[in-house]
Design a protein around this motif. Structure first.
Motif, PDB file in Angstrom:
ATOM      1  N   VAL A  43       0.854  -1.187   0.000  1.00  0.00           N
ATOM      2  CA  VAL A  43       0.000   0.000   0.000  1.00  0.00           C
ATOM      3  C   VAL A  43       0.889   1.235   0.000  1.00  0.00           C
ATOM      4  CG1 VAL A  43      -1.840   1.268   1.178  1.00  0.00           C
ATOM      5  CG2 VAL A  43      -1.771  -1.240   1.327  1.00  0.00           C
ATOM      6  N   TYR A  44       0.747   2.072  -1.036  1.00  0.00           N
ATOM      7  CA  TYR A  44       1.486   3.330  -1.113  1.00  0.00           C
ATOM      8  C   TYR A  44       0.536   4.489  -0.862  1.00  0.00           C
ATOM      9  CZ  TYR A  44       5.579   1.089  -3.282  1.00  0.00           C
ATOM     10  OH  TYR A  44       6.688   0.322  -3.538  1.00  0.00           O
ATOM     11  N   ARG A  45       1.063   5.514  -0.164  1.00  0.00           N
ATOM     12  CA  ARG A  45       0.311   6.749   0.057  1.00  0.00           C
ATOM     13  C   ARG A  45       1.055   7.912  -0.597  1.00  0.00           C
ATOM     14  NH1 ARG A  45      -2.502   7.423   5.814  1.00  0.00           N
ATOM     15  NH2 ARG A  45      -3.071   5.288   6.335  1.00  0.00           N
ATOM     16  N   TYR A  46       0.266   8.905  -1.036  1.00  0.00           N
ATOM     17  CA  TYR A  46       0.833  10.066  -1.720  1.00  0.00           C
ATOM     18  C   TYR A  46       0.256  11.345  -1.125  1.00  0.00           C
ATOM     19  CZ  TYR A  46       1.900   6.358  -5.023  1.00  0.00           C
ATOM     20  OH  TYR A  46       2.345   5.189  -5.592  1.00  0.00           O
ATOM     21  N   ASP A  47       1.007  12.415  -1.215  1.00  0.00           N
ATOM     22  CA  ASP A  47       0.510  13.721  -0.777  1.00  0.00           C
ATOM     23  C   ASP A  47      -0.358  14.279  -1.893  1.00  0.00           C
ATOM     24  OD1 ASP A  47       0.069  16.111   0.523  1.00  0.00           O
ATOM     25  OD2 ASP A  47       1.983  16.990  -0.107  1.00  0.00           O
ATOM     26  N   ALA A  48      -1.550  13.694  -2.029  1.00  0.00           N
ATOM     27  CA  ALA A  48      -2.440  14.027  -3.143  1.00  0.00           C
ATOM     28  C   ALA A  48      -3.871  13.728  -2.727  1.00  0.00           C
ATOM     29  CB  ALA A  48      -2.062  13.217  -4.384  1.00  0.00           C
ATOM     30  N   GLY A  49      -4.814  14.172  -3.562  1.00  0.00           N
ATOM     31  CA  GLY A  49      -6.220  13.935  -3.295  1.00  0.00           C
ATOM     32  C   GLY A  49      -6.752  12.773  -4.107  1.00  0.00           C
ATOM     33  N   HIS A  50      -8.064  12.771  -4.335  1.00  0.00           N
ATOM     34  CA  HIS A  50      -8.690  11.698  -5.100  1.00  0.00           C
ATOM     35  C   HIS A  50      -8.416  11.881  -6.593  1.00  0.00           C
ATOM     36  CE1 HIS A  50     -11.461   8.345  -5.356  1.00  0.00           C
ATOM     37  NE2 HIS A  50     -12.091   8.929  -6.351  1.00  0.00           N
ATOM     38  N   ALA A  51      -8.394  10.772  -7.312  1.00  0.00           N
ATOM     39  CA  ALA A  51      -8.224  10.789  -8.772  1.00  0.00           C
ATOM     40  C   ALA A  51      -6.970  11.559  -9.191  1.00  0.00           C
ATOM     41  CB  ALA A  51      -9.460  11.363  -9.455  1.00  0.00           C
ATOM     42  N   PHE A  52      -5.897  11.428  -8.388  1.00  0.00           N
ATOM     43  CA  PHE A  52      -4.690  12.216  -8.690  1.00  0.00           C
ATOM     44  C   PHE A  52      -4.010  11.785  -9.979  1.00  0.00           C
ATOM     45  CE2 PHE A  52      -3.082   8.870  -5.737  1.00  0.00           C
ATOM     46  CZ  PHE A  52      -2.081   8.314  -6.517  1.00  0.00           C
ATOM     47  N   SER A  53      -4.392  10.631 -10.507  1.00  0.00           N
ATOM     48  CA  SER A  53      -3.792  10.164 -11.763  1.00  0.00           C
ATOM     49  C   SER A  53      -4.525  10.649 -13.006  1.00  0.00           C
ATOM     50  CB  SER A  53      -3.766   8.626 -11.767  1.00  0.00           C
ATOM     51  OG  SER A  53      -3.274   8.124 -12.981  1.00  0.00           O
ATOM     52  N   TRP A 105      -5.420  12.968 -15.642  1.00  0.00           N
ATOM     53  CA  TRP A 105      -4.986  14.240 -16.241  1.00  0.00           C
ATOM     54  C   TRP A 105      -6.138  14.998 -16.904  1.00  0.00           C
ATOM     55  CZ3 TRP A 105      -2.758   9.662 -18.515  1.00  0.00           C
ATOM     56  CH2 TRP A 105      -3.338   9.270 -19.717  1.00  0.00           C
ATOM     57  N   ASP A 106      -7.282  14.353 -17.065  1.00  0.00           N
ATOM     58  CA  ASP A 106      -8.440  15.015 -17.667  1.00  0.00           C
ATOM     59  C   ASP A 106      -9.300  15.736 -16.634  1.00  0.00           C
ATOM     60  OD1 ASP A 106      -8.531  15.078 -20.364  1.00  0.00           O
ATOM     61  OD2 ASP A 106      -9.959  13.452 -20.639  1.00  0.00           O
ATOM     62  N   ALA A 107      -8.934  15.635 -15.366  1.00  0.00           N
ATOM     63  CA  ALA A 107      -9.684  16.301 -14.296  1.00  0.00           C
ATOM     64  C   ALA A 107      -8.724  17.245 -13.576  1.00  0.00           C
ATOM     65  CB  ALA A 107     -10.266  15.276 -13.331  1.00  0.00           C
ATOM     66  N   PRO A 108      -8.570  18.483 -14.086  1.00  0.00           N
ATOM     67  CA  PRO A 108      -7.516  19.378 -13.620  1.00  0.00           C
ATOM     68  C   PRO A 108      -7.508  19.647 -12.116  1.00  0.00           C
ATOM     69  CG  PRO A 108      -8.506  20.227 -15.631  1.00  0.00           C
ATOM     70  CD  PRO A 108      -9.336  19.060 -15.203  1.00  0.00           C
ATOM     71  N   SER A 109      -8.676  19.733 -11.495  1.00  0.00           N
ATOM     72  CA  SER A 109      -8.690  20.047 -10.064  1.00  0.00           C
ATOM     73  C   SER A 109      -8.246  18.859  -9.213  1.00  0.00           C
ATOM     74  CB  SER A 109     -10.094  20.494  -9.629  1.00  0.00           C
ATOM     75  OG  SER A 109     -10.992  19.410  -9.590  1.00  0.00           O
ATOM     76  N   MET A 110      -8.190  17.683  -9.801  1.00  0.00           N
ATOM     77  CA  MET A 110      -7.806  16.475  -9.070  1.00  0.00           C
ATOM     78  C   MET A 110      -6.391  16.001  -9.419  1.00  0.00           C
ATOM     79  SD  MET A 110     -11.323  14.267  -9.487  1.00  0.00           S
ATOM     80  CE  MET A 110     -12.858  14.790  -8.703  1.00  0.00           C
ATOM     81  N   TYR A 111      -5.973  16.238 -10.624  1.00  0.00           N
ATOM     82  CA  TYR A 111      -4.703  15.708 -11.129  1.00  0.00           C
ATOM     83  C   TYR A 111      -3.511  16.250 -10.355  1.00  0.00           C
ATOM     84  CZ  TYR A 111      -1.032  14.625 -14.570  1.00  0.00           C
ATOM     85  OH  TYR A 111       0.092  14.167 -15.208  1.00  0.00           O
ATOM     86  N   ASP A 112      -2.620  15.343  -9.958  1.00  0.00           N
ATOM     87  CA  ASP A 112      -1.366  15.713  -9.308  1.00  0.00           C
ATOM     88  C   ASP A 112      -0.241  15.043 -10.092  1.00  0.00           C
ATOM     89  OD1 ASP A 112       0.980  15.373  -7.494  1.00  0.00           O
ATOM     90  OD2 ASP A 112      -0.305  16.420  -6.066  1.00  0.00           O
TER      91      ASP A 112
END
Length: 238
Positions: free
Chosen positions: A198-208, A210-217
């Protein structure tokens, strides 16, 4: 060079549904099933399928909403309400049957070498988990599965003992849809498994996505993708 098309999959109950297919420049390759977000098989999912094919995998992305609205597709956050509405209508038992039908179709494709993994995002993260736990064709399930931020997994941890393949989870620590205790529950359920990470990231939901700018990290997405490819390479190419 990667080529793309749609495959027709026959469901267990006799229906037929589409799966986006991305084909690598190879006569024989391991397969990967990609499971969609609530936005359907959109540019993001097709793009990820093509990236996997470019990495040498034969890819199928089944249309999981075909029983509700075939080829449903939304682009970004503006389609959130439409996507949530489709999820509320989704029969997960039938969806699981359709996933197994897709696995059988993949293994029967001449270009597939027999090994098959799965990668899912959001809704698809939960479907990937179900894929690992429940999908078997002639007694053989997937060979490796990756789940990105599957919010429904906390409620499915009773299925963890049925998972027979290596599994990798990606979560964002700032995900408004997945509480920290839900991620911790997944970590605890997988703690005794040497083939689960299990990996955790300093990001929100759907961070992968790229078509959802407010979510993409972008930074988190890049690290998670590199880990995903390495994980698939380790378990599908050995």
């Amino acid at each position: 060079m990667v080529s793309t098309r749609y495959e027709k999959i026959t469901a267990a109950d006799g229906g037929v549904f589409d799966a986006f297919c991305a084909v690598p420049d190879s006569d024989s390759a391991p397969g990967v099933l990609i499971f969609q977000e609530i936005f359907g098989i959109n540019d993001n999912i097709r793009g990820l399928a093509e990236r996997l094919a470019a990495a040498g995998y034969l890819v199928l992305a089944p249309d999981m909403f075909w029983r509700i609205e075939p080829r449903f597709e939304r682009k970004d956050e503006s389609g959130m309400a439409d996507g949530v509405e489709r999820v509320q209508q989704l029969d997960f038992q039938l969806a699981g049957s359709d996933i197994t039908a897709t696995l059988a179709h993949m293994r029967a494709m001449p270009a597939c070498n027999g090994k098959v993994g799965g990668v899912g995002f959001c809704l698809g993260g939960a479907l990937a988990y179900l894929f690992a736990a429940n999908s078997r064709v002639d007694g053989h399930g997937p060979d490796a599965v990756v789940s990105y931020y599957g919010s429904a997994i906390r409620g499915m941890l009773d299925l963890a003992e049925k998972i027979e393949c290596p599994i990798l989870f990606h979560y964002g620590d700032r995900d408004p849809f997945i509480p920290a205790e839900d991620i911790e529950a997944v970590e605890q359920a997988m703690a005794g498994r040497p083939d689960a990470t299990v990996y955790r990231y300093d990001a929100g939901h759907a961070f992968s996505n790229w078509d959802a700018p407010s979510m993409y990290d972008e930074a988190s997405a890049r690290v998670a993708w590199d880990r995903t490819i390495q994980f698939l390479d380790d378990h599908l190419r050995a």
